[in-house]
Design an enzyme around this catalytic site. Structure first.
Site, PDB file in Angstrom:
ATOM      1  N   CYS A  60       0.874  -1.178   0.000  1.00  0.00           N
ATOM      2  CA  CYS A  60       0.000   0.000   0.000  1.00  0.00           C
ATOM      3  C   CYS A  60       0.908   1.223   0.000  1.00  0.00           C
ATOM      4  O   CYS A  60       1.096   1.872   1.031  1.00  0.00           O
ATOM      5  CB  CYS A  60      -0.924  -0.002   1.214  1.00  0.00           C
ATOM      6  N   ALA A  61       1.489   1.540  -1.154  1.00  0.00           N
ATOM      7  CA  ALA A  61       2.684   2.380  -1.197  1.00  0.00           C
ATOM      8  C   ALA A  61       2.436   3.884  -1.158  1.00  0.00           C
ATOM      9  O   ALA A  61       3.252   4.627  -0.619  1.00  0.00           O
ATOM     10  CB  ALA A  61       3.501   2.034  -2.445  1.00  0.00           C
ATOM     11  N   PRO A 113       1.556   7.638  -0.234  1.00  0.00           N
ATOM     12  CA  PRO A 113       2.149   8.562  -1.209  1.00  0.00           C
ATOM     13  C   PRO A 113       3.585   8.265  -1.595  1.00  0.00           C
ATOM     14  O   PRO A 113       4.115   8.891  -2.502  1.00  0.00           O
ATOM     15  CB  PRO A 113       2.049   9.912  -0.498  1.00  0.00           C
ATOM     16  N   LYS A 160       7.728   5.854   2.330  1.00  0.00           N
ATOM     17  CA  LYS A 160       8.325   4.586   2.787  1.00  0.00           C
ATOM     18  C   LYS A 160       8.909   3.819   1.607  1.00  0.00           C
ATOM     19  O   LYS A 160       9.943   3.154   1.735  1.00  0.00           O
ATOM     20  CB  LYS A 160       7.286   3.735   3.515  1.00  0.00           C
ATOM     21  N   ASP A 172      -0.357   0.309  -5.281  1.00  0.00           N
ATOM     22  CA  ASP A 172      -1.436   1.037  -4.614  1.00  0.00           C
ATOM     23  C   ASP A 172      -2.745   0.742  -5.335  1.00  0.00           C
ATOM     24  O   ASP A 172      -2.778   0.608  -6.565  1.00  0.00           O
ATOM     25  CB  ASP A 172      -1.183   2.541  -4.583  1.00  0.00           C
ATOM     26  N   ASP A 189      -5.770  -3.824  -5.945  1.00  0.00           N
ATOM     27  CA  ASP A 189      -6.247  -3.954  -4.575  1.00  0.00           C
ATOM     28  C   ASP A 189      -5.264  -4.873  -3.854  1.00  0.00           C
ATOM     29  O   ASP A 189      -5.038  -6.008  -4.260  1.00  0.00           O
ATOM     30  CB  ASP A 189      -7.654  -4.561  -4.597  1.00  0.00           C
ATOM     31  N   ASP A 225       1.793  -1.497   5.047  1.00  0.00           N
ATOM     32  CA  ASP A 225       1.371  -0.296   5.791  1.00  0.00           C
ATOM     33  C   ASP A 225      -0.073  -0.023   5.368  1.00  0.00           C
ATOM     34  O   ASP A 225      -0.333   0.739   4.447  1.00  0.00           O
ATOM     35  CB  ASP A 225       2.293   0.876   5.451  1.00  0.00           C
ATOM     36  N   CYS A 257      -1.023   3.758  11.178  1.00  0.00           N
ATOM     37  CA  CYS A 257      -0.861   5.015  11.919  1.00  0.00           C
ATOM     38  C   CYS A 257      -2.051   5.172  12.862  1.00  0.00           C
ATOM     39  O   CYS A 257      -2.635   6.244  13.006  1.00  0.00           O
ATOM     40  CB  CYS A 257      -0.720   6.206  10.981  1.00  0.00           C
TER      41      CYS A 257
END
Length: 686
Positions: free
Chosen positions: A165-166, A168, A171, A202, A229, A259, A312
């Site tokens: 889930c890269a 923006p 990371k 993404d 997905d 992430d 987060c």
């Protein structure tokens, strides 16, 4: 009323919210975390107080640059003194702080509000440094807690890395830097074009394209951006050597970062709208998605590989509940890694074993069985904690909780998994048969519907028109600009090799590709490593590719005066692209490189174009000008031997026509290079 671009959010009635006036309190949030009993009441109060404060600016030095320590030392030597004694409207500005837990003192915290930065000339110099060095790829502005997950992956240059889930992309950039970091600190061809790869995925098409800007700064041929997905990310096929020749196999990743999407309740300090918008409903709705993504990541992980799961969020139902559910279903194929001895300066709390599950109205339910009928089917059993003995056996305390009040950061959760040696999928079956039997991946080839559009942008029109071209090429994922590798006997590719006297033993011709259906060289030539090529060619109708590789050669047109002369002399009309100049310097002949000095370089940086008359009689460039061939030469300056603030090697594409020469870099690149040479000048900001 706040400025729109900084402190306002547009509402439907075209009014703007001044975020400075938003109360930093959410009663539902406070009630929920009191129910969780994750800490004492006094500590919870400290946490809530810290969440109400603005988030400091943080940045890190890019580790893959051989001059990284010089950028760090330059910042400390030249910018610390500028900030130390600054006062704005009676407020003394806090000096920068080195993040104690980030390796090699390569990350900094600036607890300075943006409004103050705009009012002080010395701080404007600091802002200029941050902007220009970010554009140059020397630093990355990134939230402190966001830097944590990649550090636990310990990426090496041979690793196959997946960022699920890269966007923006901060990371992803960090992972890519680690892939390119030389073991001994010395840049080599192998560190610029390593054998490993970073695949950045993404689910959102536009966000996947946004990744490109973040990644391009690093000039890497080893990154591939895809758009799926994450919970249904397809297996990547690759061709490997088998007993009967080449055969297809699954690509298993050595390192995976998951992430995952989350409620973001650790981000109140930067996402002010959360104070108005937070409800538990978001976390409840994401729980099953987070489990699916983590399960899929473990499925794609190689034996002995490491996966980091992070959010987060501070909410146990997005963190420990997800980890426990996946560990229980994995039946021993993965384990939690004890990383308590890694990054010891990072303050963290252990994973928790007890939490309270509530519905969206914050009504608490002690067990799944206590749910009322109207909530049956709406709240999964995996939301509730497993028996404490079972969680202890799993080692749930090995998870990490980073709280904002511990080290002046945002909130974060990290869990590190390792796949056991005996858990890889057998490769004995036919690939197609395995795909059909893979429950998680049954729908991987089903196109996710694009969101409804009110008005078609130019980008969307291009994307739609690409469908017809893609169907013609047999690719249902209608790549906007498909990856097509150039034939080794291509006439223009041979001319590029001949012009730059490149040796195919050092760099194979089959690693170059273009971004058009025909596979012909028109405007730009890209380069990748062999693994990147393997993935592209084995997954054309299975994976939606967005971007990847490094643009290394581009076509350059001559002016009218030089065009005929160049044509008669059979001059190559392709030049090195600035993004690929460092890699090209290891591949092209020394005859295509002109070594000069700082005084010559400064003349090039001060002018859009130069003639020989711009240079003094005794200059190195003037002596070599007549011998310079038309077209491209690579300009080289060793700033380690010059009076330059940053000591590094500089390679810049130079284009010569009959009368004039240009360095083929952007104005922003020129400004950054001048700043690195001269350092900050406060008189420019007065």
């Amino acid at each position: 009323m706040g400025r729109r671009q900084y402190s306002g959010k547009k509402k439907r009635n075209d009014e703007f919210i001044d975020w400075n006036q938003v109360p930093r309190r959410n009663e539902g949030l406070e009630k929920y975390y009191k129910l969780q009993a994750l800490m004492s009441d006094d500590e919870l109060e400290s946490l809530m107080s810290k969440l109400a404060e603005p988030l400091p600016t943080t940045f890190r030095i890019s580790s893959c640059n051989q001059h990284a320590t010089q950028v760090r030392d330059h910042f400390i030597k030249h910018y610390y003194p500028l900030i130390e004694n600054v006062e704005v409207e009676g407020t003394k500005v806090s000096p920068p702080v080195i993040l104690p837990w980030y390796p090699n003192q390569m990350a900094f915290m600036l607890d300075i509000p943006k409004t103050i930065i705009r009012k002080s000339p010395p701080l404007k110099l600091l802002q200029q440094f941050l902007v220009l060095e970010t554009e140059a790829g020397d630093i990355s502005r990134q939230e402190a807690v966001s830097m944590i997950p990649p550090l636990f992956l310990h990426v090496k240059n041979h690793h196959k890395v997946l960022d699920m889930c890269a966007a923006p992309g901060s990371k992803t950039a960090q992972l890519l830097e680690e892939l390119h970091t030389p073991a001994d600190g010395q840049e080599t061809f192998e560190s610029l074009l390593p054998s490993g790869i970073v695949v950045a995925n993404d689910a959102d098409n536009k966000r996947a394209h946004m990744l490109v800007h973040q990644i391009k700064r690093l000039n890497s041929p080893n990154v591939l951006i895809v758009n799926h997905d994450a919970s249904f990310l397809p297996h990547f096929h690759v061709e490997v050597d088998g007993p009967n020749g080449k055969e297809k196999s699954y690509l298993k990743f050595d390192r995976i970062l998951a992430d995952v999407p989350c409620s973001g309740d650790g981000t109140f300090r930067k996402n002010i709208s959360l104070w108005n918008d937070w409800t538990l409903k978001t976390a409840l709705g994401l729980h099953s998605t987070q489990i699916k993504i983590l399960k899929r990541g473990i499925d794609l992980l190689a034996s002995s590989g490491r996966l980091v799961y992070s959010t987060c969020s501070m909410n146990p139902i997005e963190n420990e509940a997800v980890v426990a559910a996946v560990l229980k279903s994995s039946k021993g194929s993965v384990r939690l890694v004890d990383v308590s001895n890694e990054i010891p300066e990072l303050k963290r709390g252990p994973g928790v074993k007890r939490w309270t599950v509530c519905d969206s109205e914050l009504n608490a339910y002690p067990s799944f069985e206590s749910l009322p009928k109207e909530l049956n089917g709406k709240m999964a059993k995996s939301l509730w904690p497993l028996p404490e003995e079972e969680l202890t056996q799993m080692g749930i305390e090995r998870c990490m909780r980073v709280y904002p009040h511990h080290q002046n950061t945002g909130g974060f959760f990290v869990a590190v998994f390792e796949k056991c040696d005996n858990s890889d999928v057998s490769m004995n079956k036919d690939i197609a048969e395995q795909d059909n039997s893979d429950d998680v991946g049954k729908n991987v080839d089903v196109e996710q519907p694009m969101p409804k559009k009110q008005k078609s942008s130019n980008f969307e029109k291009r994307l739609m028109s690409a469908e017809n071209r893609a169907l013609k090429a047999g690719n249902k994922y209608h790549e906007l600009d498909p990856f097509v590798y150039i034939k080794e006997n291509d006439e223009m590719l041979n001319k590029i090799y001949e012009s730059f006297k490149m040796d195919e033993k050092n760099l194979k011709k089959d690693l170059f590709f273009v971004r058009n259906l025909e596979g012909t060289i028109s405007r730009a030539v890209y380069i990748s490593n062999s693994l990147f090529k393997n993935i592209i060619e084995c997954n054309r109708n299975r994976v939606k590719f967005v971007h990847g590789g490094l643009k290394i050669f581009v076509k350059q047109d001559f002016g009218s005066l030089s065009k005929e002369v160049a044509k008669d002399a059979n001059v190559c009309v392709f030049r090195v692209q600035s993004d690929g100049s460092r890699l090209a310097s290891h591949c092209i002949s020394k005859d295509s490189v002109l070594t000069t000095n700082l005084s010559d370089l400064m003349i090039f940086l001060e002018h859009e174009a130069v003639t020989v008359d711009n240079f003094p009689e005794d200059s190195i460039f003037r002596k070599h000008f007549e011998k310079l061939p038309l077209g491209n030469t690579l300009l080289y300056v060793d700033l380690k031997k010059e009076n330059s603030v940053i000591k590094k090697d500089v390679y810049i594409p130079l284009w010569r026509s009959v009368r004039m020469c240009n360095v083929m870099i952007s104005n922003a690149e020129k400004r950054t290079l001048k700043l690195q040479i001269e350092g900050p000048r406060i008189e420019d900001q007065a």
